[in-house]
Design a protein around this motif. Structure first.
Motif, mmCIF file in Angstrom:
data_model
loop_
_atom_site.group_PDB
_atom_site.id
_atom_site.type_symbol
_atom_site.label_atom_id
_atom_site.label_comp_id
_atom_site.label_asym_id
_atom_site.label_seq_id
_atom_site.Cartn_x
_atom_site.Cartn_y
_atom_site.Cartn_z
ATOM 1 N N CYS A 141 23.359 -1.949 -56.921
ATOM 2 C CA CYS A 141 24.334 -1.006 -56.655
ATOM 3 C C CYS A 141 23.605 0.299 -56.361
ATOM 4 N N GLY A 142 22.541 0.363 -57.366
ATOM 5 C CA GLY A 142 21.830 1.747 -57.217
ATOM 6 C C GLY A 142 21.183 1.809 -55.705
ATOM 7 N N SER A 143 20.540 0.812 -55.396
ATOM 8 C CA SER A 143 19.699 0.954 -54.217
ATOM 9 C C SER A 143 20.727 0.954 -52.749
ATOM 10 N N ALA A 144 21.937 0.583 -52.833
ATOM 11 C CA ALA A 144 22.784 0.659 -51.882
ATOM 12 C C ALA A 144 23.347 1.944 -51.863
ATOM 13 N N LYS A 145 23.971 2.771 -53.042
ATOM 14 C CA LYS A 145 24.460 3.866 -52.978
ATOM 15 C C LYS A 145 23.419 5.054 -52.551
ATOM 16 N N LEU A 146 22.255 4.821 -53.078
ATOM 17 C CA LEU A 146 21.145 5.798 -52.487
ATOM 18 C C LEU A 146 21.114 5.796 -51.218
ATOM 19 N N LEU A 147 20.862 4.535 -50.481
ATOM 20 C CA LEU A 147 20.688 4.355 -49.081
ATOM 21 C C LEU A 147 21.831 4.907 -48.289
ATOM 22 N N ALA A 148 22.960 4.596 -48.797
ATOM 23 C CA ALA A 148 24.173 5.047 -47.988
ATOM 24 C C ALA A 148 24.245 6.600 -48.212
ATOM 25 N N ASP A 149 23.867 7.232 -49.159
ATOM 26 C CA ASP A 149 23.799 8.989 -49.125
ATOM 27 C C ASP A 149 22.826 9.293 -48.229
ATOM 28 N N GLN A 150 21.884 8.548 -48.232
ATOM 29 C CA GLN A 150 20.739 9.035 -47.281
ATOM 30 C C GLN A 150 21.101 9.003 -45.634
ATOM 31 N N ILE A 151 21.818 7.733 -45.408
ATOM 32 C CA ILE A 151 22.120 7.563 -44.064
ATOM 33 C C ILE A 151 23.232 8.582 -43.666
ATOM 34 N N THR A 152 24.161 8.869 -44.465
ATOM 35 C CA THR A 152 25.284 9.759 -44.268
ATOM 36 C C THR A 152 24.898 11.340 -44.241
ATOM 37 N N GLY A 153 23.584 11.629 -45.053
ATOM 38 C CA GLY A 153 23.326 13.145 -45.081
ATOM 39 C C GLY A 153 23.683 13.609 -46.433
ATOM 40 N N ASN A 154 24.102 12.732 -47.494
ATOM 41 C CA ASN A 154 24.627 13.332 -48.370
ATOM 42 C C ASN A 154 23.294 13.668 -49.297
ATOM 43 N N THR A 155 23.255 14.443 -50.363
ATOM 44 C CA THR A 155 22.055 14.643 -51.386
ATOM 45 C C THR A 155 21.965 13.503 -52.279
ATOM 46 N N PRO A 156 21.141 12.628 -52.461
ATOM 47 C CA PRO A 156 21.082 11.570 -53.319
ATOM 48 C C PRO A 156 21.241 12.105 -54.864
ATOM 49 N N GLU A 157 21.668 11.137 -55.516
ATOM 50 C CA GLU A 157 21.887 11.411 -56.934
ATOM 51 C C GLU A 157 20.746 11.305 -57.792
ATOM 52 N N ILE A 158 19.850 10.487 -57.333
ATOM 53 C CA ILE A 158 18.633 10.447 -57.835
ATOM 54 C C ILE A 158 17.292 10.752 -56.867
ATOM 55 N N ASP A 159 16.200 10.933 -57.598
ATOM 56 C CA ASP A 159 14.930 11.386 -56.499
ATOM 57 C C ASP A 159 14.694 9.969 -55.997
ATOM 58 N N PRO A 160 14.591 10.017 -54.610
ATOM 59 C CA PRO A 160 14.231 8.866 -53.835
ATOM 60 C C PRO A 160 12.692 8.676 -53.615
ATOM 61 N N GLU A 161 11.961 9.483 -54.350
ATOM 62 C CA GLU A 161 10.385 9.719 -54.266
ATOM 63 C C GLU A 161 9.616 8.239 -54.497
ATOM 64 N N GLY A 162 9.078 7.939 -53.510
ATOM 65 C CA GLY A 162 8.111 6.785 -53.739
ATOM 66 C C GLY A 162 8.825 5.329 -53.650
ATOM 67 N N LEU A 163 10.215 5.349 -53.022
ATOM 68 C CA LEU A 163 10.894 4.044 -52.627
ATOM 69 C C LEU A 163 10.869 3.679 -51.263
ATOM 70 N N ALA A 164 10.655 4.516 -50.406
ATOM 71 C CA ALA A 164 10.622 4.034 -49.128
ATOM 72 C C ALA A 164 9.145 3.505 -48.560
ATOM 73 N N ILE A 165 9.288 2.752 -47.536
ATOM 74 C CA ILE A 165 8.007 2.192 -46.914
ATOM 75 C C ILE A 165 6.872 3.117 -46.797
ATOM 76 N N SER A 166 7.018 4.380 -46.683
ATOM 77 C CA SER A 166 6.018 5.379 -46.422
ATOM 78 C C SER A 166 4.923 5.243 -47.464
ATOM 79 N N ARG A 167 5.433 4.946 -48.797
ATOM 80 C CA ARG A 167 4.540 4.943 -49.681
ATOM 81 C C ARG A 167 3.189 3.814 -49.388
ATOM 82 N N TYR A 168 3.386 2.940 -48.479
ATOM 83 C CA TYR A 168 2.422 2.089 -48.441
ATOM 84 C C TYR A 168 1.303 2.769 -47.296
ATOM 85 N N SER A 169 1.701 3.649 -46.725
ATOM 86 C CA SER A 169 0.742 4.446 -45.570
ATOM 87 C C SER A 169 -0.062 5.554 -46.346
ATOM 88 N N LYS A 170 0.068 5.614 -47.487
ATOM 89 C CA LYS A 170 -0.693 6.724 -47.989
ATOM 90 C C LYS A 170 -1.964 6.276 -48.574
#
Length: 418
Positions: A389-418
């Motif tokens: 539920c949390g993953s889906a709500k977070l992603l839906a907010d990101q796609i819609t352009g809403n401000t996420p209710e939690i910090d999305p830091e470190g959850l995207a695939i970009s963390r593997y390119s660092k």
């Protein structure tokens, strides 16, 4: 906006629901004839924010060697000359440090705690019958050594403000009276009262119906052949019957996500870890557990549904092999028979296996990619039911352009390119 969701496990269903709730036109595509028929179908049934922790931790490599030598081992590795597996394993070992564990643990707890809050909100607003129980999880210890070792676990729980109860044998029996006749086999326990249980498959079915009422469309028995894309965006999804166009695309294909993403030059470090379960009809209600009991020795969970027990556990690294191994069935049957011998007849059980999509750092991959209209929601490992539920709500907010209710830091695939 038209959003195409690839995959209809519990992650795909919850993603579809939250996107439809925010007013998007949602189309879900899956190769199966219905929702949640693969990894989500017969998992252990735990919604456990308190147990959200990466497998990659200090001391785990040595523990893994010991586990593989014991009878009824919770871990089985079939050696493979597979470059993907070897690279994933190397990345996982690199995360077995105190520093990396702290980072990964913090990310997982943040998402899991938020997901529990989202589930509570869903339950308050929708009539969802998935045989859920809000009675916590009881981790059982069979040896004094295990009991002494929980001091480290408790420090972590306190650090992340996870409620817990440290129990002696009498305390364990008070929480789970059906253990009374077997109390000589245990020395104590650790209870996480905030945890829940429920049938993930039933949840996925009822939430899919809610998503349909919001206008979402579900296309089943559809084989995905590939994705057409430029260097900057996805153009369409290719099926046997033709193509599906969308404004945005979400990959929620579990362990099969990396294979599809290779079409786009995206390397996703997710590897299948096979888990097993038994589903047993309850014959004696008083002799069955009230909620989830986790046997620390064998890493096996026994979860109570209304009229069934779900016994889940073991981790087998065998690629995409879904064959049912008799040795794994014996381990699950041994644990439930040892703790709850009169709850039900193990010979009447249904034996199942599914592939958990595991990242090397334990944290799922949720968020955007290098392509402007492609998003990922996958890699939840053993915690898809806990974090859906949390993953889906977070992603839906990101796609819609809403401000996420939690910090999305470190959850995207970009963390593997660092």
């Amino acid at each position: 906006m038209k959003v195409v969701v690839l995959g209809c496990g519990v992650i795909g269903v919850t993603t579809a629901y939250y996107l439809a709730k925010q007013g998007h036109q949602v189309v879900v595509v899956d190769r199966q004839p219905g929702p949640a028929l693969e990894t989500s179908f017969a998992n252990a049934g735990q919604i456990s924010p308190g147990y959200s922790a990466p497998w990659a931790a200090p001391g785990i490599p040595l523990k893994a060697l010991k586990w593989m030598l014991q009878s009824h081992s919770p871990l089985v590795i079939h050696p493979q000359l597979d470059s993907l597996f070897l690279h994933w394993l190397w990345q996982m070992l690199a995360n077995c440090t105190s520093k990396r564990y702290a980072i990964n643990k913090a990310r997982m707890v943040r998402l899991a705690t938020y997901s529990k809050q989202c589930l509570v909100s869903l339950r308050e607003s929708l009539a969802l019958n998935f045989e859920g129980r809000e009675l916590g999880t009881l981790q059982l210890f069979r040896t004094a050594k295990q009991l002494r070792a929980i001091d480290k676990d408790i420090k972590v729980l306190e650090q992340y403000q996870v409620p817990y109860e440290r129990l002696d044998v009498a305390g364990c029996i008070n929480i789970e009276p059906a253990l009374s006749d077997q109390q000589h086999k245990i020395v104590g326990g650790l209870r996480l009262p905030y945890d829940e249980t429920g049938d993930c498959y039933l949840f996925s079915q009822v939430l899919m119906e809610q998503a349909k009422q919001l206008g979402a469309t579900f296309l089943f028995n559809k084989k995905i052949l590939g994705i057409n894309a430029t260097s900057t965006e996805v153009k369409n999804l290719v099926l046997e019957e033709g193509v599906i166009d969308g404004d945005c695309y979400v990959v929620a294909l579990g362990a099969y996500s990396p294979a599809l993403l290779t079409w786009l030059g995206i390397k996703l470090p997710v590897y299948p870890v096979k888990g097993y379960s038994l589903t047993i009809p309850i014959q004696n209600t008083e002799m069955a557990p009230c909620s989830t009991v986790m046997d620390e020795t064998y890493k096996v969970a026994v979860t109570r549904f209304d009229q069934r027990l779900r016994v889940g556990g073991t981790a087998e690294l065998a690629g995409f092999d879904l064959s049912l191994q008799e040795a794994r069935r014996k381990t699950l049957a041994y644990v439930v028979s040892d703790l709850f011998p009169n709850a039900g007849n193990v010979t009447d059980s249904e034996f199942w296996a599914g592939l958990r999509p595991m990242t090397p750092d334990g944290t799922p991959v949720v968020g955007s990619t290098s392509l402007t209209n492609l998003y990922l929601n996958t890699g939840h490992g053993t915690l898809g039911w806990t974090m859906c539920c949390g993953s889906a709500k977070l992603l839906a907010d990101q796609i819609t352009g809403n401000t996420p209710e939690i910090d999305p830091e470190g959850l995207a695939i970009s963390r593997y390119s660092k």
